[in-house]
Design a protein around this motif. Structure first.
Motif, PDB file in Angstrom:
ATOM      1  N   GLU A 218      -3.201  46.306  38.267  1.00  0.00           N
ATOM      2  CA  GLU A 218      -3.479  44.881  38.062  1.00  0.00           C
ATOM      3  C   GLU A 218      -4.726  44.670  37.215  1.00  0.00           C
ATOM      4  O   GLU A 218      -4.772  43.790  36.356  1.00  0.00           O
ATOM      5  CB  GLU A 218      -3.631  44.176  39.413  1.00  0.00           C
ATOM      6  CG  GLU A 218      -2.341  44.040  40.197  1.00  0.00           C
ATOM      7  CD  GLU A 218      -2.531  43.202  41.455  1.00  0.00           C
ATOM      8  OE1 GLU A 218      -3.426  42.316  41.443  1.00  0.00           O
ATOM      9  OE2 GLU A 218      -1.807  43.416  42.429  1.00  0.00           O
ATOM     10  N   GLU A 222      -4.147  42.850  31.661  1.00  0.00           N
ATOM     11  CA  GLU A 222      -4.475  42.056  30.470  1.00  0.00           C
ATOM     12  C   GLU A 222      -4.882  42.945  29.302  1.00  0.00           C
ATOM     13  O   GLU A 222      -4.490  42.706  28.160  1.00  0.00           O
ATOM     14  CB  GLU A 222      -5.583  41.053  30.806  1.00  0.00           C
ATOM     15  CG  GLU A 222      -5.131  39.935  31.724  1.00  0.00           C
ATOM     16  CD  GLU A 222      -6.228  38.934  31.985  1.00  0.00           C
ATOM     17  OE1 GLU A 222      -6.434  38.050  31.125  1.00  0.00           O
ATOM     18  OE2 GLU A 222      -6.900  39.043  33.029  1.00  0.00           O
ATOM     19  N   LEU A 262       2.313  37.399  41.396  1.00  0.00           N
ATOM     20  CA  LEU A 262       2.506  36.024  40.945  1.00  0.00           C
ATOM     21  C   LEU A 262       1.406  35.568  39.990  1.00  0.00           C
ATOM     22  O   LEU A 262       1.687  34.877  39.005  1.00  0.00           O
ATOM     23  CB  LEU A 262       2.576  35.083  42.155  1.00  0.00           C
ATOM     24  CG  LEU A 262       3.875  35.141  42.968  1.00  0.00           C
ATOM     25  CD1 LEU A 262       3.731  34.379  44.268  1.00  0.00           C
ATOM     26  CD2 LEU A 262       5.030  34.579  42.147  1.00  0.00           C
ATOM     27  N   HIS A 263       0.143  35.936  40.257  1.00  0.00           N
ATOM     28  CA  HIS A 263      -0.930  35.447  39.390  1.00  0.00           C
ATOM     29  C   HIS A 263      -0.847  36.064  37.994  1.00  0.00           C
ATOM     30  O   HIS A 263      -1.239  35.432  37.005  1.00  0.00           O
ATOM     31  CB  HIS A 263      -2.300  35.685  40.025  1.00  0.00           C
ATOM     32  CG  HIS A 263      -2.694  37.128  40.132  1.00  0.00           C
ATOM     33  ND1 HIS A 263      -2.191  37.974  41.102  1.00  0.00           N
ATOM     34  CD2 HIS A 263      -3.546  37.885  39.389  1.00  0.00           C
ATOM     35  CE1 HIS A 263      -2.710  39.176  40.961  1.00  0.00           C
ATOM     36  NE2 HIS A 263      -3.534  39.161  39.925  1.00  0.00           N
ATOM     37  N   LEU A 264      -0.320  37.287  37.899  1.00  0.00           N
ATOM     38  CA  LEU A 264      -0.137  37.891  36.584  1.00  0.00           C
ATOM     39  C   LEU A 264       1.130  37.366  35.912  1.00  0.00           C
ATOM     40  O   LEU A 264       1.204  37.302  34.681  1.00  0.00           O
ATOM     41  CB  LEU A 264      -0.082  39.415  36.703  1.00  0.00           C
ATOM     42  CG  LEU A 264      -1.368  40.086  37.187  1.00  0.00           C
ATOM     43  CD1 LEU A 264      -1.205  41.599  37.220  1.00  0.00           C
ATOM     44  CD2 LEU A 264      -2.551  39.707  36.290  1.00  0.00           C
ATOM     45  N   GLN A 265       2.116  36.985  36.710  1.00  0.00           N
ATOM     46  CA  GLN A 265       3.308  36.339  36.148  1.00  0.00           C
ATOM     47  C   GLN A 265       2.914  35.060  35.409  1.00  0.00           C
ATOM     48  O   GLN A 265       3.451  34.754  34.340  1.00  0.00           O
ATOM     49  CB  GLN A 265       4.313  36.012  37.250  1.00  0.00           C
ATOM     50  CG  GLN A 265       4.971  37.222  37.889  1.00  0.00           C
ATOM     51  CD  GLN A 265       5.935  36.832  39.002  1.00  0.00           C
ATOM     52  OE1 GLN A 265       6.483  35.725  39.008  1.00  0.00           O
ATOM     53  NE2 GLN A 265       6.126  37.725  39.961  1.00  0.00           N
ATOM     54  N   ALA A 266       1.949  34.328  35.966  1.00  0.00           N
ATOM     55  CA  ALA A 266       1.496  33.082  35.336  1.00  0.00           C
ATOM     56  C   ALA A 266       0.858  33.360  33.974  1.00  0.00           C
ATOM     57  O   ALA A 266       1.091  32.638  32.999  1.00  0.00           O
ATOM     58  CB  ALA A 266       0.507  32.359  36.252  1.00  0.00           C
ATOM     59  N   LYS A 267       0.078  34.430  33.893  1.00  0.00           N
ATOM     60  CA  LYS A 267      -0.568  34.767  32.619  1.00  0.00           C
ATOM     61  C   LYS A 267       0.460  35.205  31.585  1.00  0.00           C
ATOM     62  O   LYS A 267       0.366  34.831  30.406  1.00  0.00           O
ATOM     63  CB  LYS A 267      -1.609  35.867  32.839  1.00  0.00           C
ATOM     64  CG  LYS A 267      -2.798  35.417  33.673  1.00  0.00           C
ATOM     65  CD  LYS A 267      -3.835  36.522  33.816  1.00  0.00           C
ATOM     66  CE  LYS A 267      -5.039  36.015  34.612  1.00  0.00           C
ATOM     67  NZ  LYS A 267      -6.099  37.042  34.749  1.00  0.00           N
ATOM     68  N   ARG A 310       8.142  33.651  39.895  1.00  0.00           N
ATOM     69  CA  ARG A 310       8.031  32.308  39.311  1.00  0.00           C
ATOM     70  C   ARG A 310       9.345  31.948  38.610  1.00  0.00           C
ATOM     71  O   ARG A 310       9.818  32.688  37.736  1.00  0.00           O
ATOM     72  CB  ARG A 310       6.887  32.255  38.300  1.00  0.00           C
ATOM     73  CG  ARG A 310       5.505  32.367  38.888  1.00  0.00           C
ATOM     74  CD  ARG A 310       4.466  32.216  37.784  1.00  0.00           C
ATOM     75  NE  ARG A 310       4.541  30.900  37.185  1.00  0.00           N
ATOM     76  CZ  ARG A 310       3.681  29.907  37.418  1.00  0.00           C
ATOM     77  NH1 ARG A 310       2.690  30.101  38.268  1.00  0.00           N
ATOM     78  NH2 ARG A 310       3.803  28.745  36.817  1.00  0.00           N
TER      79      ARG A 310
END
Length: 472
Positions: A218, A222, A262-267, A310
């Motif tokens: 994780e 990025e 989920l938070h990386l799916q948003a990015k 998502r």
């Protein structure tokens, strides 16, 4: 004064110009060749690559039209489109030299020349020649890398109706730029199918970039996908190009997309929606053009659950949705796939094995293949290595658990472990215990490598190494 690395060709019919030019240039450049007959140019270019060529506009007494210069300029650029050519002309022929530049010449020198002007012009030309040569070499290298990465490394063997349906979808969607989501259990060939889509698309001559999101930490997500600038964080010693930017113009394959938090799916969704990526430490976005093919082994029910995935990202990824059937549901393909791997591994290990015993073919069709094609491949490789005869038998393949395709695959208990003789279960053999434990974890988690690795307290890479070690 150190000489600048550069191969220079000077072409002029005036012997004084050739002598003066060579004496001047050899003091500053490593290799200078002179020629007083332009007819020798093709031979010289065929023998050596020059960084800069100085070419007279006129050859022979009384010539002033520049037609000969035009002719040989065209010939040089035909032989080497990347050639850097400097025209040599008299003061009265500047207009002619300018016309030559419109036809592809890089610069011109008026004679009688000034040494400083000549050196400055040739030095710039040599640097340009180096840049063009490096760019040309990079293009050839990239072409080779693209060809190697984009090639379909495994054939798609599909006789069953379910796989023929999948290939029909591939044929229809491949020519478009539509995003594709490939669903299926581990080992069903999702990456092979993704490569087939890329190979049949207009992007086939560009890069195919595969990213296993299940293997990306994780904290590095990025940096891996978006890239970073030098100094963006501790340890960022240089700029790094992210996978999205590296795949520009080609296809980006996002494997194990279901493992992304989920938070990386948003990015990821934000970047795909904007078609622009901002590397870590940068303040300006970089546009990119990629076709996204994603794959996951998540069941459809879980994939459509907002708590796990998502839905806005799902809708962006599944313009075309392709579900690969497990091997147990494509019985017509088991034998031809097994024959393909038998031929491959017999060549690799220099074995003469002609085929399968009838009893083994029956056993392979009864077995459920929870690991799908990947398990079949490993089983065939192991059998080829251990085989003593000229055909494979049930004793070679070691399929100790046989489950009919109509029966569900056991989820919590590995029958190959529980079916072992009672005395074997009491053996304190660490190798066998490790193999049995890994087999049970894989079966329990339906061969989901990420979940099995987590249950065993291993990384995905460590689990893959142990699976390879035990032939699982």
């Amino acid at each position: 004064m150190d000489k600048q690395t550069g191969r220079i060709l000077l072409v002029d019919d005036d012997q004084d110009i050739l002598v003066a030019g060579k004496l001047l240039l050899k003091r500053h450049f490593s290799d200078v060749t002179v020629c007083n007959q332009p007819e020798h140019i093709p031979t010289l270019l065929g023998r050596e690559k020059f960084d800069a060529i100085l070419l007279d506009m006129n050859f022979g007494p009384g010539e002033s039209s520049g037609e000969q210069g035009y002719r040989w300029l065209d010939e040089i650029l035909h032989l080497d489109p990347q050639a850097v050519v400097i025209m040599i002309t008299a003061h009265g022929g500047v207009d002619v030299a300018v016309d030559a530049m419109k036809r592809g010449a890089t610069d011109f020198i008026a004679k009688p020349w000034h040494n400083d002007k000549v050196l400055a012009t040739v030095s710039s030309a040599v640097k340009l020649g180096h840049s063009r040569n490096e760019a040309d070499q990079l293009r050839h290298t990239n072409s080779a890398l693209v060809e190697a990465s984009a090639g379909v490394r495994q054939p798609i063997i599909a006789r069953s109706a379910s796989m023929q349906h999948c290939l029909d979808l591939v044929e229809r969607c491949a020519p478009s730029d539509a995003n594709v989501l490939i669903l299926g259990e581990n080992g069903t060939g999702k990456e092979v199918m993704a490569r087939a889509i890329h190979a049949a698309s207009p992007r086939k001559d560009r890069v195919f970039m595969a990213v296993d999101l299940g293997a990306v930490a994780e904290s590095l997500f990025e940096s891996e996908l978006f890239g970073h600038r030098k100094g963006a964080f501790t340890g960022a010693q240089s700029d790094r190009t992210g996978r999205l930017q590296a795949a520009d113009g080609g296809t980006l394959f996002l494997d194990e997309i279901g493992n992304l938090p989920l938070h990386l799916q948003a990015k990821l969704l934000s970047v795909l929606a904007q078609r622009e990526v901002t590397p870590l430490g940068a303040n300006k976005g970089i546009p990119f053009d990629v076709r996204v093919i994603a794959a996951t082994n998540l069941p459809v029910s879980q994939l459509r659950d907002e708590q796990y995935f998502r839905q806005d990202l799902l809708f962006r990824l599944n313009t075309v949705e392709l579900t690969l059937p497990p091997l147990r549901e494509r019985a017509d393909d088991i034998q031809p796939i097994a024959e393909h791997y038998l031929s491959h591994y017999a060549r690799k290990y220099h074995k003469t094995i002609n085929g399968f015993a009838p009893a083994l073919l029956q056993q392979m069709h009864r077995y459920a293949w929870p690991g799908n094609i990947r398990e079949l491949r490993h089983a065939i490789e192991r059998a080829v290595i251990l085989a003593r005869g000229d055909s494979l038998t049930p004793q070679d393949l070691l399929l100790t658990a046989t489950v009919a395709p109509s029966n569900p695959v056991p989820h919590s208990v590995d029958s190959s472990v529980t079916a072992a003789p009672s005395q074997a279960s009491e053996e304190l053999n660490l190798e066998q215990l490790e193999k049995n434990t890994i087999q049970r974890a894989l079966t329990t988690h339906k061969y989901n490598i990420s979940h099995a690795a987590k249950a065993l307290g291993l990384t995905r890479a460590a689990l893959y190494r142990r699976m390879e070690k035990h032939g699982l």
